[in-house]
Design an enzyme around this catalytic site. Structure first.
Site, PDB file in Angstrom:
ATOM      1  N   GLU A 418       0.771  -4.327   9.336  1.00 20.23           N
ATOM      2  CA  GLU A 418      -0.020  -3.106   9.401  1.00 20.23           C
ATOM      3  C   GLU A 418      -1.170  -3.099  10.401  1.00 20.23           C
ATOM      4  O   GLU A 418      -2.296  -2.743  10.061  1.00 20.23           O
ATOM      5  CB  GLU A 418      -0.557  -2.768   8.006  1.00 20.23           C
ATOM      6  CG  GLU A 418       0.529  -2.588   6.983  1.00 20.23           C
ATOM      7  CD  GLU A 418       0.048  -1.880   5.726  1.00 20.23           C
ATOM      8  OE1 GLU A 418      -1.166  -1.775   5.520  1.00 20.23           O
ATOM      9  OE2 GLU A 418       0.914  -1.396   4.971  1.00 20.23           O
ATOM     10  N   TYR A 474       3.838   4.380   1.144  1.00 18.70           N
ATOM     11  CA  TYR A 474       3.318   4.662  -0.202  1.00 18.70           C
ATOM     12  C   TYR A 474       3.298   6.152  -0.503  1.00 18.70           C
ATOM     13  O   TYR A 474       2.337   6.656  -1.070  1.00 18.70           O
ATOM     14  CB  TYR A 474       1.915   4.043  -0.341  1.00 18.70           C
ATOM     15  CG  TYR A 474       1.945   2.525  -0.392  1.00 18.70           C
ATOM     16  CD1 TYR A 474       2.146   1.870  -1.601  1.00 18.70           C
ATOM     17  CD2 TYR A 474       1.805   1.769   0.760  1.00 18.70           C
ATOM     18  CE1 TYR A 474       2.192   0.487  -1.664  1.00 18.70           C
ATOM     19  CE2 TYR A 474       1.852   0.384   0.709  1.00 18.70           C
ATOM     20  CZ  TYR A 474       2.045  -0.260  -0.509  1.00 18.70           C
ATOM     21  OH  TYR A 474       2.097  -1.627  -0.571  1.00 18.70           O
ATOM     22  N   LYS A 576      -0.109  -3.749  -8.425  1.00 19.09           N
ATOM     23  CA  LYS A 576       1.212  -3.229  -8.062  1.00 19.09           C
ATOM     24  C   LYS A 576       2.337  -4.189  -8.435  1.00 19.09           C
ATOM     25  O   LYS A 576       3.493  -3.966  -8.072  1.00 19.09           O
ATOM     26  CB  LYS A 576       1.260  -2.890  -6.575  1.00 19.09           C
ATOM     27  CG  LYS A 576       0.358  -1.711  -6.218  1.00 19.09           C
ATOM     28  CD  LYS A 576       0.652  -1.113  -4.875  1.00 19.09           C
ATOM     29  CE  LYS A 576      -0.379  -0.059  -4.534  1.00 19.09           C
ATOM     30  NZ  LYS A 576      -1.726  -0.618  -4.278  1.00 19.09           N
TER      31      LYS A 576
HETATM   32  C1  GCB Z   1      -0.670  -2.455   2.132  1.00 18.52           C
HETATM   33  C2  GCB Z   1      -0.976  -3.848   2.507  1.00 18.52           C
HETATM   34  C3  GCB Z   1      -1.059  -4.774   1.298  1.00 18.52           C
HETATM   35  C4  GCB Z   1      -1.806  -4.078   0.169  1.00 18.52           C
HETATM   36  C5  GCB Z   1      -1.037  -2.825  -0.211  1.00 18.52           C
HETATM   37  C6  GCB Z   1      -1.726  -2.041  -1.329  1.00 18.52           C
HETATM   38  O1  GCB Z   1      -0.234  -1.654   2.889  1.00 18.52           O
HETATM   39  O2  GCB Z   1      -0.084  -4.367   3.449  1.00 18.52           O
HETATM   40  O3  GCB Z   1      -1.680  -5.962   1.674  1.00 18.52           O
HETATM   41  O4  GCB Z   1      -1.983  -4.922  -0.921  1.00 18.52           O
HETATM   42  O5  GCB Z   1      -0.934  -2.001   0.888  1.00 18.52           O
HETATM   43  O6  GCB Z   1      -1.426  -2.277  -2.483  1.00 18.52           O
HETATM   44  O7  GCB Z   1      -2.551  -1.203  -1.030  1.00 18.52           O
END
Ligand code: GCB
Length: 600
Positions: A418, A474, A576
């Site tokens: 990212e 997401y 998550k």
């Molecule tokens: C992302 C990241 C990861 C985070 C995740 C989150 O995009 O790559 O390191 O933990 O989102 O849960 O927000």
């Protein structure tokens, strides 16, 4: 070229690996006075500290848990007289994030980067037949010139505080095993293998790097330890008739035995398990041994209660059992190369690994993962710190590929997570990183990187560098969550159709998708953070994945809940996980298990 050997320590008739794991001495050094006061010889006051482990979660005060700055470790070890004719090295699986290593007060190594081995030659500094002192001065500050990226601030009481640009706790210390290695003066330093399949047979090409000129032999033993092929010379190839291939979920491992000879006399021997298999990308498919494979599994972390990011065989075992139970076949070592034992076990279990360099946080925001969804971030690759950062990145890529290249489980290299990828500068930054990685891998495995939401098909300038594209998305969590799930679905479809219209004819893998979910929360109808919502979100994502034939994998975020920095976005960590931090399933584990088992 690395000036040290990264080979994993082993013991045999030519070499000895003596474990230095156990209780070490430890001191914080907030005033940075250690060197001036001669701590490199011996720590004056100290407490005990287990190795391997992160130091943070043993403590009961915030000052100690969140400590940022210099800290020191010390241990003593007896070196036998019989090792006098040998070359001695001390080898740390990693020291996070940077370290100077001292042997009896002498500086023997300085290393930057917290997730790859630190190896120091100590032959000229040890006292044979006596106790020897090893001291490590370590530091866990974050900056924009080192990986992973972040900053370090100073609180009003003078304490330093690490401010990660990434979403995992800045666990630090000697988090992996330490070995004292004795090996012959003329020794095997490294080796490469690569494979070609011809019907039932396989050709194993090899290259053995030594620091001398004596004759070298290469032998392959099968799982019953029976010899199946042999050759001499530093470079060559052997034919394995009726080769047993290393397959997904069905691993077959040969033993490669390399030796240096002086006539009939053995000088050195190194052996390692290898798996005969090919990896390639053909159109929209990822192929192992010529057969398409759909990646099912997780983005993970090295993270557990009490030991933080410290390596532990018990945690590893439980994680593999959980992953197998679910019908998974793959994980990404997000967001750094893991302890080598993870790869050794994946080799044994027939798991696939996307191996990731610690290039995370390349976006100027402490909440880049959230800012990503809103489009609020500043250009990262336009500052004077970039040349140093790129140097650190190239070094980590080299150390990772040299360390992990012979594992059959490693099927691809992920060169970032990212970053900002929409500027010309980002392209200039990443092009040499990809070029260097390609030149380093003897097996020419696919190169990739994980792209966040702003890396849209029409804007991204870096996806073109990848052999397959990894997307972290997401929709339904950071973008249009809860009651808007139906719109999240639409937005997701719009993006996917844009990728489709590009006709790239390469595979895509979802390397992140997920929702924070409290294992305590159930709600009917669902609400964000409840277990029911995690399931609905997953179903929506699956529905999208299944509409596009170029989607060739789904690695859900995350295998388990994990610790992060404190903040309004996180409830004692990122939730998550499909499993809790204690490795018990949330109800989503059953949803994924059903899907993955039916995809066999
Ligand atoms: C992302 C990241 C990861 C985070 C995740 C989150 O995009 O790559 O390191 O933990 O989102 O849960 O927000």
């Amino acid at each position: 070229m690395l000036n040290f050997s990264e080979l994993y320590p082993i013991s045999n008739q030519a070499r000895m690996a003596h474990s230095l794991d156990g209780m070490w001495k430890f001191s914080f050094d907030p005033e940075e006075k250690g060197l001036l006061e001669g701590w490199q010889h011996k720590l004056p006051d100290s407490i005990s500290m287990p190795v391997p482990a992160s130091f943070s979660d043993f403590f009961t005060t915030k000052e100690e848990r969140d400590y940022c700055g210099d800290f020191w470790y010390e241990t003593e070890v007896f070196v036998p007289v019989e090792w006098e004719k040998q070359e001695l090295e001390i080898r740390f699986g990693s020291i996070t994030h940077r370290a100077s290593v001292y042997c009896n007060g002498n500086l023997v190594s300085e290393h930057e980067g917290g997730f790859l081995p630190v190896v120091a030659k100590v032959t000229d500094h040890v006292k044979f037949g006596e106790m020897n002192t090893f001291v490590v001065k370590a530091n866990n500050e974050l900056s924009e010139e080192t990986l992973p990226c972040g900053t370090t601030t100073v609180l009003s009481d003078g304490r330093k505080l690490a401010k990660p640009y990434f979403d995992f706790f800045n666990y630090s210390g000697i988090q992996r095993s330490v070995w004292l290695v004795s090996k012959p003066k003329e020794s095997i330093e490294d080796f490469n293998v690569d494979y070609e399949l011809n019907g039932e047979d396989a050709v194993v090409r090899y290259e053995i790097m030594t620091n001398g000129t004596h004759e070298v032999s290469f032998e392959l033993l099968d799982q019953e330890k029976q010899p199946v092929a042999k050759s001499t010379g530093k470079q060559g190839s052997v034919l394995v008739p009726g080769a047993h291939l290393w397959n997904v979920g069905n691993a077959y491992l040969y033993q490669a035995v390399m030796r240096i000879w002086d006539g009939e006399t053995l000088i050195d021997e190194y052996s390692s398990k290898i798996g005969i298999r090919t990896v390639n990308i053909e159109g929209k498919e990822i192929k192992i041994n010529g057969k398409a494979v759909y990646l099912k599994g997780f983005g993970k972390h090295e993270d557990f209660e009490v030991i933080g990011r410290g390596f532990n065989w018990g945690v590893l075992k439980r994680d593999f059992e959980c992953m197998k139970w679910m019908g998974a076949n793959c994980f990404r070592t997000s967001h750094y190369p893991y302890a080598e034992e993870w790869y050794q076990f994946a080799d044994e279990e027939g798991f696939l690994i996307i191996d990731e360099v610690p290039a995370v946080g390349m976006m100027r925001s402490t909440r880049n993962f959230a800012a990503a969804g809103t489009g609020k971030y500043t250009g990262f690759f336009e500052t004077p710190t970039v040349p140093n950062l790129q140097k650190a990145h190239l070094q980590a890529v080299e150390e990772m590929i040299v360390r992990d290249k012979n594992h059959p489980s490693v099927i691809a290299w992920s060169l970032f997570n990212e970053p900002e990828t929409t500027s010309e500068q980002s392209k200039e930054y990443f092009t040499p990183i990809f070029d260097a990685a390609r030149a380093l891998d003897p097996q020419n495995r696919p190169m990739t990187g994980a792209f966040e939401k702003n890396s849209q098909p029409e804007l991204c300038k870096c996806y073109q560098l990848c052999d397959f594209i990894c997307l972290n998305r997401y929709y339904g969590w950071y973008i249009k969550g809860g009651p808007e799930l139906v719109d999240a679905r639409e937005a997701f479809l719009i993006e996917m159709n844009k990728w489709k219209d590009k006709n790239l004819n390469i595979p895509f893998v979802f390397t992140e998708f997920g929702t924070d979910t409290m294992a305590t929360e159930h709600k009917l109808p669902s609400i964000m953070w409840s277990q029911e919502y995690q399931n609905e979100y997953l179903d929506m994502n699956f529905d999208i994945f299944d509409q596009f034939d170029f989607v060739q994998g789904e690695l859900v975020w995350n295998f388990a809940d994990f610790q992060t920095t404190e903040g309004i976005m996180r409830v004692n960590g990122n939730k998550k996980g499909i499993f809790t931090r204690a490795r018990q399933p949330k109800s989503a584990a059953f949803v994924l298990k059903n899907r993955w088992e039916s995809m066999k």
